[in-house]
Design a protein around this motif. Sequence first.
Motif, short mmCIF file in Angstrom:
data_model
loop_
_atom_site.label_atom_id
_atom_site.label_comp_id
_atom_site.label_asym_id
_atom_site.label_seq_id
_atom_site.Cartn_x
_atom_site.Cartn_y
_atom_site.Cartn_z
N ARG A 28 42.51 34.04 45.71
CA ARG A 28 41.97 34.80 44.59
C ARG A 28 41.28 36.06 45.09
NH1 ARG A 28 37.25 35.03 41.64
NH2 ARG A 28 37.56 35.46 39.44
N GLY A 29 41.82 37.22 44.72
CA GLY A 29 41.23 38.49 45.12
C GLY A 29 39.97 38.80 44.33
N HIS A 30 39.09 39.58 44.92
CA HIS A 30 37.83 39.95 44.29
C HIS A 30 37.68 41.47 44.29
CE1 HIS A 30 36.13 35.83 44.35
NE2 HIS A 30 36.96 35.70 45.35
N SER A 31 37.26 42.01 43.18
CA SER A 31 37.09 43.46 43.08
C SER A 31 36.04 43.96 44.08
CB SER A 31 36.71 43.86 41.66
OG SER A 31 35.51 43.25 41.27
N TYR A 32 35.03 43.17 44.35
CA TYR A 32 33.99 43.55 45.30
C TYR A 32 34.58 43.77 46.70
CZ TYR A 32 29.72 43.45 48.06
OH TYR A 32 28.71 43.77 48.92
N ASN A 33 35.61 43.02 47.04
CA ASN A 33 36.26 43.12 48.35
C ASN A 33 37.50 44.01 48.31
OD1 ASN A 33 34.43 41.32 49.43
ND2 ASN A 33 35.72 39.55 49.06
N ASN A 34 37.54 44.94 47.36
CA ASN A 34 38.70 45.82 47.21
C ASN A 34 39.96 44.98 46.92
OD1 ASN A 34 39.69 48.39 46.97
ND2 ASN A 34 40.17 48.59 49.15
N TYR A 35 39.78 43.96 46.13
CA TYR A 35 40.84 43.03 45.69
C TYR A 35 41.47 42.24 46.83
CZ TYR A 35 39.99 45.06 41.23
OH TYR A 35 39.36 45.47 40.08
N MET A 36 40.72 42.07 47.90
CA MET A 36 41.14 41.19 48.98
C MET A 36 40.48 39.83 48.76
SD MET A 36 40.65 43.82 52.19
CE MET A 36 40.61 42.54 53.36
N THR A 37 41.09 38.79 49.31
CA THR A 37 40.47 37.47 49.22
C THR A 37 39.24 37.44 50.12
OG1 THR A 37 41.74 36.55 51.04
CG2 THR A 37 42.71 36.38 48.84
N PRO A 38 38.29 36.55 49.86
CA PRO A 38 37.12 36.46 50.73
C PRO A 38 37.50 36.19 52.19
CG PRO A 38 36.66 35.32 48.70
CD PRO A 38 38.11 35.68 48.67
N THR A 39 38.49 35.36 52.42
CA THR A 39 38.92 35.06 53.79
C THR A 39 39.47 36.31 54.46
OG1 THR A 39 39.41 32.80 53.12
CG2 THR A 39 40.38 33.55 55.19
N ALA A 40 40.31 37.06 53.76
CA ALA A 40 40.88 38.29 54.32
C ALA A 40 39.81 39.34 54.56
CB ALA A 40 41.96 38.83 53.40
N ALA A 41 38.84 39.45 53.67
CA ALA A 41 37.76 40.42 53.83
C ALA A 41 36.91 40.09 55.06
CB ALA A 41 36.91 40.46 52.58
N GLU A 42 36.68 38.81 55.30
CA GLU A 42 35.89 38.43 56.47
C GLU A 42 36.62 38.75 57.77
OE1 GLU A 42 34.37 34.48 56.61
OE2 GLU A 42 33.36 34.67 54.67
N THR A 43 37.91 38.51 57.80
CA THR A 43 38.65 38.78 59.04
C THR A 43 38.85 40.27 59.27
OG1 THR A 43 40.76 38.45 57.92
CG2 THR A 43 39.83 36.55 59.04
N ALA A 44 38.84 41.07 58.20
CA ALA A 44 39.01 42.52 58.33
C ALA A 44 37.73 43.20 58.80
CB ALA A 44 39.46 43.12 57.01
N ALA A 45 36.60 42.58 58.58
CA ALA A 45 35.31 43.19 58.93
C ALA A 45 34.99 43.10 60.38
CB ALA A 45 34.21 42.54 58.12
#
Length: 45
Positions: A28-45
Amino acid sequence: MPKYGYNSFKEAEFDCINYILKHYNTKRGHSYNNYMTPTAAETAA
C-alpha cells in the motif's frame, strides 16, 4: 476478519500484525512517502 469472529485475542492479534507486516507495509503506497510503500521508502533512505 473471520465470519464468526476470533476464538481468542491471540488469533486476532496475529491477523492484525500479519496484515500490517505483509500487506500494509509492502503493498500500500502512501502519499507522505511519494506514493511508495513504507518498506520501499525505508530502503530508499
